[in-house]
Motif scaffolding. Structure first.
Motif, PDB file in Angstrom:
ATOM      1  N   ALA A 107      -9.386  11.698   4.775  1.00  0.00           N
ATOM      2  CA  ALA A 107      -9.193  13.147   4.688  1.00  0.00           C
ATOM      3  C   ALA A 107      -9.210  13.739   6.082  1.00  0.00           C
ATOM      4  N   GLU A 108      -8.415  14.783   6.250  1.00  0.00           N
ATOM      5  CA  GLU A 108      -8.405  15.503   7.513  1.00  0.00           C
ATOM      6  C   GLU A 108      -7.907  16.922   7.283  1.00  0.00           C
ATOM      7  N   LYS A 109      -8.342  17.791   8.154  1.00  0.00           N
ATOM      8  CA  LYS A 109      -7.853  19.165   8.131  1.00  0.00           C
ATOM      9  C   LYS A 109      -6.637  19.221   9.038  1.00  0.00           C
ATOM     10  N   SER A 110      -5.468  19.134   8.439  1.00  0.00           N
ATOM     11  CA  SER A 110      -4.245  19.064   9.235  1.00  0.00           C
ATOM     12  C   SER A 110      -3.511  20.398   9.300  1.00  0.00           C
ATOM     13  N   GLY A 111      -3.624  21.183   8.242  1.00  0.00           N
ATOM     14  CA  GLY A 111      -2.897  22.441   8.208  1.00  0.00           C
ATOM     15  C   GLY A 111      -1.400  22.273   8.032  1.00  0.00           C
ATOM     16  N   THR A 112      -0.964  21.098   7.635  1.00  0.00           N
ATOM     17  CA  THR A 112       0.460  20.829   7.458  1.00  0.00           C
ATOM     18  C   THR A 112       1.064  21.713   6.375  1.00  0.00           C
ATOM     19  N   VAL A 113       0.302  21.930   5.289  1.00  0.00           N
ATOM     20  CA  VAL A 113       0.767  22.772   4.191  1.00  0.00           C
ATOM     21  C   VAL A 113       0.049  24.120   4.280  1.00  0.00           C
ATOM     22  N   GLU A 114       0.818  25.171   4.439  1.00  0.00           N
ATOM     23  CA  GLU A 114       0.239  26.509   4.535  1.00  0.00           C
ATOM     24  C   GLU A 114      -0.574  26.809   3.278  1.00  0.00           C
ATOM     25  N   ASP A 115      -1.728  27.374   3.457  1.00  0.00           N
ATOM     26  CA  ASP A 115      -2.670  27.721   2.383  1.00  0.00           C
ATOM     27  C   ASP A 115      -3.420  26.519   1.809  1.00  0.00           C
ATOM     28  N   PHE A 116      -3.090  25.310   2.225  1.00  0.00           N
ATOM     29  CA  PHE A 116      -3.797  24.090   1.796  1.00  0.00           C
ATOM     30  C   PHE A 116      -4.064  23.247   3.048  1.00  0.00           C
TER      31      PHE A 116
ATOM     32  N   ASP B 278       0.853  -1.186   0.000  1.00  0.00           N
ATOM     33  CA  ASP B 278       0.000   0.000   0.000  1.00  0.00           C
ATOM     34  C   ASP B 278       0.888   1.234   0.000  1.00  0.00           C
ATOM     35  N   ILE B 279       0.620   2.124  -0.932  1.00  0.00           N
ATOM     36  CA  ILE B 279       1.335   3.395  -0.991  1.00  0.00           C
ATOM     37  C   ILE B 279       0.312   4.501  -0.764  1.00  0.00           C
ATOM     38  N   ASP B 280       0.617   5.382   0.169  1.00  0.00           N
ATOM     39  CA  ASP B 280      -0.247   6.506   0.504  1.00  0.00           C
ATOM     40  C   ASP B 280       0.186   7.724  -0.300  1.00  0.00           C
ATOM     41  N   PHE B 281      -0.715   8.220  -1.131  1.00  0.00           N
ATOM     42  CA  PHE B 281      -0.475   9.425  -1.919  1.00  0.00           C
ATOM     43  C   PHE B 281      -1.276  10.557  -1.287  1.00  0.00           C
ATOM     44  N   THR B 282      -0.616  11.654  -0.961  1.00  0.00           N
ATOM     45  CA  THR B 282      -1.289  12.777  -0.316  1.00  0.00           C
ATOM     46  C   THR B 282      -1.496  13.906  -1.326  1.00  0.00           C
ATOM     47  N   VAL B 283      -2.723  14.420  -1.320  1.00  0.00           N
ATOM     48  CA  VAL B 283      -3.093  15.566  -2.151  1.00  0.00           C
ATOM     49  C   VAL B 283      -3.714  16.596  -1.216  1.00  0.00           C
ATOM     50  N   VAL B 284      -3.322  17.847  -1.359  1.00  0.00           N
ATOM     51  CA  VAL B 284      -3.791  18.895  -0.444  1.00  0.00           C
ATOM     52  C   VAL B 284      -4.742  19.853  -1.158  1.00  0.00           C
ATOM     53  N   PHE B 285      -5.683  20.381  -0.363  1.00  0.00           N
ATOM     54  CA  PHE B 285      -6.735  21.246  -0.886  1.00  0.00           C
ATOM     55  C   PHE B 285      -6.997  22.402   0.066  1.00  0.00           C
TER      56      PHE B 285
ATOM     57  N   SER C 289     -10.357  23.777   0.290  1.00  0.00           N
ATOM     58  CA  SER C 289     -11.710  23.707   0.858  1.00  0.00           C
ATOM     59  C   SER C 289     -12.211  22.277   1.040  1.00  0.00           C
ATOM     60  N   ARG C 290     -13.080  22.152   2.011  1.00  0.00           N
ATOM     61  CA  ARG C 290     -13.693  20.858   2.314  1.00  0.00           C
ATOM     62  C   ARG C 290     -14.535  20.351   1.137  1.00  0.00           C
TER      63      ARG C 290
ATOM     64  N   TRP D  81      -6.332  21.126   4.004  1.00  0.00           N
ATOM     65  CA  TRP D  81      -6.944  19.800   3.922  1.00  0.00           C
ATOM     66  C   TRP D  81      -6.023  18.797   3.237  1.00  0.00           C
ATOM     67  N   ASP D  82      -5.826  17.648   3.881  1.00  0.00           N
ATOM     68  CA  ASP D  82      -5.052  16.536   3.313  1.00  0.00           C
ATOM     69  C   ASP D  82      -6.000  15.410   2.929  1.00  0.00           C
ATOM     70  N   VAL D  83      -5.824  14.896   1.729  1.00  0.00           N
ATOM     71  CA  VAL D  83      -6.537  13.695   1.295  1.00  0.00           C
ATOM     72  C   VAL D  83      -5.482  12.647   1.003  1.00  0.00           C
ATOM     73  N   VAL D  84      -5.653  11.451   1.553  1.00  0.00           N
ATOM     74  CA  VAL D  84      -4.746  10.343   1.286  1.00  0.00           C
ATOM     75  C   VAL D  84      -5.497   9.314   0.452  1.00  0.00           C
ATOM     76  N   VAL D  85      -4.916   8.984  -0.690  1.00  0.00           N
ATOM     77  CA  VAL D  85      -5.444   7.948  -1.574  1.00  0.00           C
ATOM     78  C   VAL D  85      -4.474   6.787  -1.487  1.00  0.00           C
ATOM     79  N   VAL D  86      -4.983   5.601  -1.133  1.00  0.00           N
ATOM     80  CA  VAL D  86      -4.135   4.430  -0.955  1.00  0.00           C
ATOM     81  C   VAL D  86      -4.250   3.536  -2.186  1.00  0.00           C
ATOM     82  N   LYS D  87      -3.092   3.237  -2.766  1.00  0.00           N
ATOM     83  CA  LYS D  87      -3.057   2.337  -3.920  1.00  0.00           C
ATOM     84  C   LYS D  87      -2.065   1.227  -3.632  1.00  0.00           C
ATOM     85  N   ASN D  88      -2.495  -0.024  -3.822  1.00  0.00           N
ATOM     86  CA  ASN D  88      -1.599  -1.161  -3.665  1.00  0.00           C
ATOM     87  C   ASN D  88      -0.900  -1.371  -4.998  1.00  0.00           C
TER      88      ASN D  88
END
Length: 112
Positions: free
Chosen positions: A60-69, A31-38, A40-41, A71-78
């Motif tokens: 998905a979670e509102k992490s604030g890890t990336v300034e101005d983005f 499983d590889i976790d790909f993170t995409v930031v946004f 808005s919800r 929301w983090d979305v993690v898509v898992v692909k094996n």
């Protein structure tokens, strides 16, 4: 001995080279976790729905890890972690994220 030219000289190549050099067996699917930031919800929901309908696990979670983005979305692909496969999936993610104002923010997985 590791050769610097066995992976392309880009960010994905650098990560894969480090993984291989630390002893990871890159021929094993995982499983590889790909993170995409946004921003808005609502955009997170649209993006997540798209990939969920394709059968991927999404979180998905509102992490604030990336300034101005915030929301983090993690898509898992094996998959087997090859440069071509990772780069192609990142392009697919970005093609859906761009119209929603999102962007790729990296990938990660556990060593095999």
């Amino acid at each position: 001995m590791a050769f610097l030219d066995d992976f392309p000289n880009d960010e994905n190549g650098d990560v894969l080279r480090r993984m291989r050099d630390s002893g990871d067996n890159l021929s094993i699917a995982r499983d590889i976790d790909f993170t995409v930031v946004f921003v808005s919800r609502d955009d997170v929901q649209k993006f997540g729905d798209h990939f969920h309908e394709l059968g991927y696990r999404i979180s998905a979670e509102k992490s604030g890890t990336v300034e101005d983005f915030p929301w983090d979305v993690v898509v898992v692909k094996n998959m087997v972690p090859t440069h071509g496969a990772i780069t192609a999936f990142e392009a697919e993610l970005q093609s859906v994220a761009t119209p929603l104002g999102g962007r790729n923010d990296g990938w990660g997985c556990f060593e095999q």
